[in-house]
Scaffold this motif. Structure first.
Motif, short mmCIF file in Angstrom:
data_model
loop_
_atom_site.label_atom_id
_atom_site.label_comp_id
_atom_site.label_asym_id
_atom_site.label_seq_id
_atom_site.Cartn_x
_atom_site.Cartn_y
_atom_site.Cartn_z
N LYS A 253 -9.04 7.75 -13.35
CA LYS A 253 -7.66 8.52 -12.19
C LYS A 253 -7.87 9.62 -11.24
O LYS A 253 -6.12 9.84 -10.41
N HIS A 254 -9.26 10.12 -10.94
CA HIS A 254 -9.26 10.44 -9.81
C HIS A 254 -9.90 9.38 -8.81
O HIS A 254 -10.29 8.57 -9.60
N TYR A 255 -9.31 9.87 -7.42
CA TYR A 255 -9.37 8.98 -6.67
C TYR A 255 -10.74 8.91 -5.73
O TYR A 255 -10.41 10.48 -4.91
N SER A 256 -11.37 9.20 -5.48
CA SER A 256 -13.15 8.75 -4.22
C SER A 256 -11.86 8.07 -3.16
O SER A 256 -12.19 7.09 -2.56
N PHE A 257 -11.16 8.53 -2.09
CA PHE A 257 -10.37 8.26 -1.36
C PHE A 257 -10.76 7.13 -0.33
O PHE A 257 -10.77 5.91 0.76
N THR A 282 -3.29 -5.00 -7.15
CA THR A 282 -3.36 -3.37 -6.09
C THR A 282 -1.79 -3.26 -6.11
O THR A 282 -1.31 -2.32 -6.39
N ILE A 283 -1.41 -4.51 -5.31
CA ILE A 283 -0.11 -4.28 -4.84
C ILE A 283 1.45 -4.62 -6.31
O ILE A 283 2.41 -3.98 -6.51
N PHE A 289 2.08 6.09 -7.06
CA PHE A 289 0.87 6.61 -6.23
C PHE A 289 -0.54 5.78 -5.27
O PHE A 289 -0.45 5.51 -4.89
N ARG A 290 -0.54 5.13 -7.14
CA ARG A 290 -1.55 4.21 -6.95
C ARG A 290 -0.99 3.04 -6.33
O ARG A 290 -1.65 2.49 -4.69
N ARG A 291 -0.16 2.47 -6.17
CA ARG A 291 0.71 1.44 -5.91
C ARG A 291 0.22 1.21 -3.58
O ARG A 291 0.22 0.84 -3.04
N GLU A 292 1.70 2.74 -3.34
CA GLU A 292 1.18 3.46 -2.05
C GLU A 292 -0.08 3.53 -1.46
O GLU A 292 -0.47 3.15 -0.74
N THR A 293 -0.83 4.35 -2.03
CA THR A 293 -1.84 4.65 -1.14
C THR A 293 -3.25 3.90 -1.30
O THR A 293 -4.26 3.10 -0.77
N LEU A 294 -3.66 3.41 -2.45
CA LEU A 294 -4.57 2.35 -2.62
C LEU A 294 -4.17 0.45 -1.35
O LEU A 294 -4.48 -0.33 -0.81
N GLY A 295 -2.18 0.71 -1.17
CA GLY A 295 -1.63 -0.50 -0.95
C GLY A 295 -1.81 -0.34 0.49
O GLY A 295 -2.35 -0.86 1.36
N LYS A 316 4.56 -7.72 2.01
CA LYS A 316 4.72 -7.22 0.11
C LYS A 316 4.03 -6.11 0.42
O LYS A 316 4.25 -5.13 -0.89
N ILE A 317 3.63 -5.07 1.36
CA ILE A 317 3.33 -3.55 1.30
C ILE A 317 4.20 -3.61 2.42
O ILE A 317 4.22 -3.59 3.47
#
Length: 335
Positions: A253-257, A282-283, A289-295, A316-317
């Motif tokens: 759940k936590h991200y290492s950006f 990913t997309i 949040f995950r979709r937009e950040t990792l996208g 798509k992004i």
């Protein structure tokens, strides 16, 4: 900035052991400098508040002798020895390279405050930073006169395994695949385990180094550097490690950006069906949040490393105008 860093003053002046060369008035001034929790620049906070400690630092330069300052650079207090070396450079009254050389092994930490920013760095790095600022004020005759000593400093930083300063990391990055430094870079990566060295080693793209690069995946502290190394040297051997990292990080759940950012760039070096499946995942993520950040990180990767297989993701992004500028800047960065 709305948050203002405050300088804490310790009411009771610390007691230090000084050599006989230090006069009482200098001792008192040094105690005042050391009563702060950091070395301060001219201004502190987010306004034009002047640091009172900065006045003490200037006074130290004006009233002390070089002999006194040399004695103070031997202090066990990091603020004191850094302030003393800064004053020595400002006075420019003695040869300071031998003093610098003695502190290349000093990894004690000193706190710094500049404006509304604060950080800690190793004392040896502060000495180098101060020294290089001093060099910038000198003319060419100084470089000619001290060329041998300056080369010796650079050589020590790079070749002495006992030196662990951040400046050494800068030297390692600066080798940039130059064959002249391969043996030393390999030695650092294999034996000294300086994290950035595995990135420098990967730029040589030598088969004999694959096990060294692989070993950096085993430690969380060097995982980021291992992924970056694979981006530089995308050998098939490393691909399963990237897949494993992706799957493990996806479950968290936590991200290492920074790790996600470099991971997508490393995966982009392997344009195959498995990579496409991870990009599709990913997309298609349900979490916004995950979709937009990792996208965003995916968009940076496929912009930086385009491939016909990635073209389908361009539409798509969803990236707004503000983040488009950020995306283009990131895509043009070397790191």
């Amino acid at each position: 900035m709305k948050i203002r860093l405050k300088i804490l003053v310790i009411c009771c002046c610390p007691i230090f052991t000084f050599g006989q060369a230090v006069r009482s008035q200098v001792k008192s001034l040094v105690d005042s400098i050391a009563s702060y929790n950091a070395l301060c620049g001219l201004y502190i906070g987010d306004t034009d508040i002047k640091s009172s400690q900065y006045k003490f630092l200037n006074r130290l330069t004006n009233i002390s002798t070089s002999k006194e300052l040399l004695d103070l650079t031997k202090s066990t207090n990091t603020l004191v020895k850094c302030a003393a070396f800064q004053a020595l450079c400002a006075k420019d009254s003695i040869e300071i390279i031998p003093v610098l050389r003695l502190h290349l092994y000093d990894t004690s930490l000193v706190s710094i405050r500049q404006g509304c920013f604060g950080w800690r760095q190793m004392t040896g790095d502060y000495f180098l930073q101060t020294f290089y600022y001093f060099l910038a004020t000198k003319d060419s005759t100084y470089f000619v006169k001290n060329h041998t000593n300056l080369v010796a400093i650079d050589s020590l930083l790079f070749y002495d395994p006992k030196i662990r300063l951040a400046y050494k990391e800068g030297q390692i990055k600066g080798t940039n695949g130059d064959p002249l430094y391969y043996d030393r870079i390999r030695d650092i990566a294999l034996n000294e385990r300086v994290p950035v060295s595995v990135i420098a080693l990967a730029k040589y793209k030598k088969q004999q180094d694959k096990e060294i690069i692989e070993s950096y995946f085993a430690n969380d502290k060097t995982l980021y550097h291992a992924i970056w190394a694979v981006r530089e040297f995308p050998d098939p051997k490393f691909y399963p490690f990237l897949i494993k990292v992706f799957e493990e990080k996806w479950r968290h759940k936590h991200y290492s950006f920074p790790t996600w950012r470099i991971l997508y760039q490393a995966l982009a070096q392997y344009p195959n069906n498995k990579t496409l499946a991870l990009f599709d995942k990913t997309i298609g993520a349900r979490n916004k949040f995950r979709r937009e950040t990792l996208g965003m990180y995916l968009a940076i990767a496929i912009t930086k490393y385009p491939n016909p297989l990635f073209d389908k993701y361009q539409n798509k992004i969803q990236v707004d105008d503000f983040h488009k500028e950020f995306l283009n800047e990131e895509a043009n960065l070397e790191n």
